[in-house]
Design a protein around this motif. Sequence first.
Motif, PDB file in Angstrom:
ATOM      1  N   SER A   1       0.833  -1.210   0.000  1.00 29.55           N
ATOM      2  CA  SER A   1       0.000   0.000   0.000  1.00 29.55           C
ATOM      3  C   SER A   1       0.862   1.252   0.000  1.00 29.55           C
ATOM      4  CB  SER A   1      -0.919   0.019   1.226  1.00 29.55           C
ATOM      5  OG  SER A   1      -1.839  -1.018   1.181  1.00 29.55           O
ATOM      6  N   HIS A   2       1.890   1.248   0.826  1.00 31.57           N
ATOM      7  CA  HIS A   2       2.790   2.405   0.881  1.00 31.57           C
ATOM      8  C   HIS A   2       3.554   2.582  -0.425  1.00 31.57           C
ATOM      9  CE1 HIS A   2       1.977   2.213   5.203  1.00 31.57           C
ATOM     10  NE2 HIS A   2       2.248   3.501   5.169  1.00 31.57           N
ATOM     11  N   ARG A   3       3.912   1.493  -1.056  1.00 33.17           N
ATOM     12  CA  ARG A   3       4.574   1.596  -2.364  1.00 33.17           C
ATOM     13  C   ARG A   3       3.645   2.216  -3.393  1.00 33.17           C
ATOM     14  NH1 ARG A   3       7.722  -4.215  -2.783  1.00 33.17           N
ATOM     15  NH2 ARG A   3       9.353  -3.682  -1.296  1.00 33.17           N
ATOM     16  N   LEU A   4       2.375   1.808  -3.372  1.00 35.25           N
ATOM     17  CA  LEU A   4       1.403   2.372  -4.305  1.00 35.25           C
ATOM     18  C   LEU A   4       1.218   3.871  -4.047  1.00 35.25           C
ATOM     19  CD1 LEU A   4      -0.662   2.106  -6.581  1.00 35.25           C
ATOM     20  CD2 LEU A   4      -2.349   1.424  -4.842  1.00 35.25           C
ATOM     21  N   VAL A   5       1.122   4.252  -2.794  1.00 38.52           N
ATOM     22  CA  VAL A   5       0.985   5.679  -2.449  1.00 38.52           C
ATOM     23  C   VAL A   5       2.206   6.458  -2.940  1.00 38.52           C
ATOM     24  CG1 VAL A   5       0.889   7.331  -0.529  1.00 38.52           C
ATOM     25  CG2 VAL A   5      -0.571   5.288  -0.504  1.00 38.52           C
ATOM     26  N   HIS A   6       3.381   5.924  -2.720  1.00 39.12           N
ATOM     27  CA  HIS A   6       4.606   6.582  -3.178  1.00 39.12           C
ATOM     28  C   HIS A   6       4.605   6.735  -4.704  1.00 39.12           C
ATOM     29  CE1 HIS A   6       8.818   7.741  -3.201  1.00 39.12           C
ATOM     30  NE2 HIS A   6       9.022   6.844  -4.154  1.00 39.12           N
TER      31      HIS A   6
ATOM     32  N   GLY B   1      -2.978  -5.262   2.061  1.00 41.88           N
ATOM     33  CA  GLY B   1      -1.637  -5.805   1.906  1.00 41.88           C
ATOM     34  C   GLY B   1      -1.599  -6.869   0.821  1.00 41.88           C
ATOM     35  N   ASP B   2      -2.764  -7.197   0.292  1.00 43.93           N
ATOM     36  CA  ASP B   2      -2.903  -8.219  -0.738  1.00 43.93           C
ATOM     37  C   ASP B   2      -2.626  -7.620  -2.123  1.00 43.93           C
ATOM     38  OD1 ASP B   2      -3.998 -10.883  -1.740  1.00 43.93           O
ATOM     39  OD2 ASP B   2      -5.382  -9.452  -2.691  1.00 43.93           O
ATOM     40  N   ALA B   3      -1.802  -8.292  -2.916  1.00 45.47           N
ATOM     41  CA  ALA B   3      -1.407  -7.764  -4.230  1.00 45.47           C
ATOM     42  C   ALA B   3      -2.613  -7.531  -5.136  1.00 45.47           C
ATOM     43  CB  ALA B   3      -0.412  -8.711  -4.894  1.00 45.47           C
TER      44      ALA B   3
ATOM     45  N   ILE C   1      -4.303  -4.338  -4.148  1.00 45.83           N
ATOM     46  CA  ILE C   1      -3.491  -3.178  -4.547  1.00 45.83           C
ATOM     47  C   ILE C   1      -3.682  -2.885  -6.035  1.00 45.83           C
ATOM     48  CG2 ILE C   1      -1.109  -2.338  -4.814  1.00 45.83           C
ATOM     49  CD1 ILE C   1      -2.227  -2.355  -1.919  1.00 45.83           C
ATOM     50  N   VAL C   2      -3.696  -3.928  -6.859  1.00 46.96           N
ATOM     51  CA  VAL C   2      -3.914  -3.744  -8.301  1.00 46.96           C
ATOM     52  C   VAL C   2      -5.309  -3.172  -8.530  1.00 46.96           C
ATOM     53  CG1 VAL C   2      -4.207  -4.949 -10.498  1.00 46.96           C
ATOM     54  CG2 VAL C   2      -2.272  -5.506  -9.028  1.00 46.96           C
TER      55      VAL C   2
ATOM     56  N   VAL D   1      -6.184   0.383 -10.372  1.00 48.15           N
ATOM     57  CA  VAL D   1      -7.098   0.453 -11.523  1.00 48.15           C
ATOM     58  C   VAL D   1      -8.231   1.424 -11.233  1.00 48.15           C
ATOM     59  CG1 VAL D   1      -8.771  -0.867 -12.878  1.00 48.15           C
ATOM     60  CG2 VAL D   1      -6.505  -1.826 -12.423  1.00 48.15           C
ATOM     61  N   ARG D   2      -8.799   1.358 -10.038  1.00 50.52           N
ATOM     62  CA  ARG D   2      -9.885   2.278  -9.643  1.00 50.52           C
ATOM     63  C   ARG D   2      -9.441   3.733  -9.779  1.00 50.52           C
ATOM     64  NH1 ARG D   2     -12.841   0.622  -3.957  1.00 50.52           N
ATOM     65  NH2 ARG D   2     -13.522  -1.463  -4.554  1.00 50.52           N
ATOM     66  N   CYS D   3      -8.178   3.982  -9.448  1.00 47.46           N
ATOM     67  CA  CYS D   3      -7.678   5.357  -9.417  1.00 47.46           C
ATOM     68  C   CYS D   3      -7.057   5.794 -10.732  1.00 47.46           C
ATOM     69  CB  CYS D   3      -6.665   5.501  -8.281  1.00 47.46           C
ATOM     70  SG  CYS D   3      -7.412   5.246  -6.652  1.00 47.46           S
ATOM     71  N   GLY D   4      -7.077   4.924 -11.716  1.00 48.67           N
ATOM     72  CA  GLY D   4      -6.577   5.288 -13.043  1.00 48.67           C
ATOM     73  C   GLY D   4      -5.111   5.144 -13.154  1.00 48.67           C
TER      74      GLY D   4
END
Length: 84
Positions: free
Chosen positions: A39-44, A71-73, A76-77, A81-84
């Motif tokens: 999650s933190h990687r996605l935010v970054h 925390g599930d891959a 996260i995907v 996708v939801r956020c474009g």
Amino acid sequence: MLLVASVWGVVRLVWTRGREAGIDFQFSRIRRTPNTVLSHRLVHWSARHGAQDQVVAALFSLYFEEGRDIGDAETIVECAVRCG
């Protein structure tokens, strides 16, 4: 017993304030405390693409409102996708 009562008091307060702010906390749906590294990687990553606020809001909703494992891959995907 006093500690348990005060913990539930805090939970009720958070739930009440959340409702006032339009957040539908669903604590009963949360089954585990996830490892949030992904999650933190996605935010970054999303910050570099101008979508950090949207991703943080989506992760918050996924966890606190839907009870999803952020925390599930796959989750996260789905968030990305939801956020474009």
